[in-house]
Design an enzyme around this catalytic site. Structure first.
Site, short mmCIF file in Angstrom:
data_model
loop_
_atom_site.label_atom_id
_atom_site.label_comp_id
_atom_site.label_asym_id
_atom_site.label_seq_id
_atom_site.Cartn_x
_atom_site.Cartn_y
_atom_site.Cartn_z
N ARG A 53 -21.24 8.13 -17.71
CA ARG A 53 -20.96 8.80 -18.99
C ARG A 53 -19.53 9.31 -19.01
NH1 ARG A 53 -24.69 6.33 -20.28
NH2 ARG A 53 -26.61 6.97 -21.35
N GLU A 70 -17.32 7.84 -28.19
CA GLU A 70 -17.57 6.40 -28.35
C GLU A 70 -18.00 6.09 -29.78
OE1 GLU A 70 -20.34 5.18 -25.33
OE2 GLU A 70 -18.90 5.52 -23.72
N HIS A 95 -18.38 0.16 -22.84
CA HIS A 95 -19.73 0.63 -22.47
C HIS A 95 -20.75 -0.50 -22.56
CE1 HIS A 95 -22.19 4.60 -22.17
NE2 HIS A 95 -22.67 3.65 -21.37
#
Length: 306
Positions: free
Chosen positions: A232, A261, A280
């Site tokens: 994260r 994000e 990601h």
């Protein structure tokens, strides 16, 4: 006509194998990039008994909008986008597909570590610009180096196993891990910082470990350390990391997750060639898509059928 119970998916799709498990339910999809408001609206409209979380946050407002809601099932392992305290207060179970994407994310962490150690991106760009740096460039050899693995769940242990197979010394930091394999040497946080040539993050984001890597902890690292984050973004103080890369304390960083994000553009990371970026996607492979979907559906059904 009897109305069938509803599952809400905070995404645009779900693997066919997962849908087969949920054949007795009506499926509602929030789309490719749902917002939290979208989730609340759909909860009000459809009153789902279960939510499968792919994208967006699921908070108290969404839970209150769905009085029939009994389970929130994560399509993956990280549940930081779910308000677990609010769920507990309302008697809603939160479950996760732990380990379903372990191979995919561990492989992404390995790819980022190798890209940093071997200057893959920079050398490719130099070659395309007409340069031949064989006489001047030296890569980092990872055999015999120390990697600090932070978080020893399914993903962290899988990454550690591969690093060990490459001949690396593996230090592991996880206050909650039990019965570690022999190839992982348990270490405290200060040892991770002072001894690691590579630090790879595989832990969930909590209030306690936010900005785990910050100006102070990065200053305590070995000079030239490589940083890999497939967990994260909030685990790292991004400004501090950028400064550490620029001053040489961090040799390079490979990042698959970010504080915000999608990552804002332009972002200062984009101007630094020693930071390798990916959006990601560590857990997004064709195989992991099926594994996570099936696990998320199975976990939810276990709660509903209990």
């Amino acid at each position: 006509m009897i109305k069938r119970p509803v599952f809400l998916v905070t995404g645009a799709d779900l693997a066919p194998q997962a849908l087969a498990l949920l054949a007795d339910f009506d499926m509602v999809y929030a789309g490719k990039t749902p917002t939290e408001d979208d989730v609340v609206r759909l909860c009000k409209q459809h009153d789902p008994v279960g939510i499968i979380v792919r994208y967006s946050r699921v908070g108290a407002q969404a839970m209150d909008a769905a009085p029939s809601l009994r389970v929130i099932s994560k399509h993956g392992s990280g549940t930081d986008t779910i308000d677990k305290q609010a769920a507990a207060q309302r008697g809603i179970q939160v479950v996760a597909a732990v380990g379903a994407n372990a191979a995919a994310v561990a492989e992404q962490a390995l790819a980022l570590m190798l890209a940093c150690a071997k200057s893959v991106i920079q050398l490719d760009q130099r070659m395309r610009a007409g340069h031949w740096d064989k006489a001047t460039h030296k890569n980092v050899e990872l055999e015999g180096r120390t990697v600090g693995v932070v978080g020893l769940g399914a993903i962290g242990l899988r990454f550690a196993k591969v690093a060990n197979a490459m001949g690396m010394r593996v230090l592991g930091f996880d206050p909650y891990a039990q019965n570690l394999p022999t190839f992982v040497q348990r270490a405290d946080w200060s040892s991770i910082l002072s001894e690691s040539d590579v630090i790879s993050l595989h832990c969930p984001l909590t209030n306690e470990n936010a900005h785990l890597l910050n100006a102070s902890s990065l200053a305590a690292c070995k000079s030239g350390v490589l940083i890999v984050n497939t967990a994260r973004g909030g685990l790292i103080d991004e400004s501090a990391l950028l400064e550490a890369v620029r001053n040489g304390r961090v040799g390079a960083a490979g990042l698959d997750s970010f504080a915000i994000e999608p990552m804002a553009h332009p972002h200062l990371f984009c101007e630094e060639p020693r930071i390798v970026l990916s959006p990601h996607i560590g857990g997004i492979t064709a195989d992991a898509y099926v594994k996570m979907g099936v696990a998320a559906a199975h976990n939810a059904l276990q709660i509903l059928r209990a």
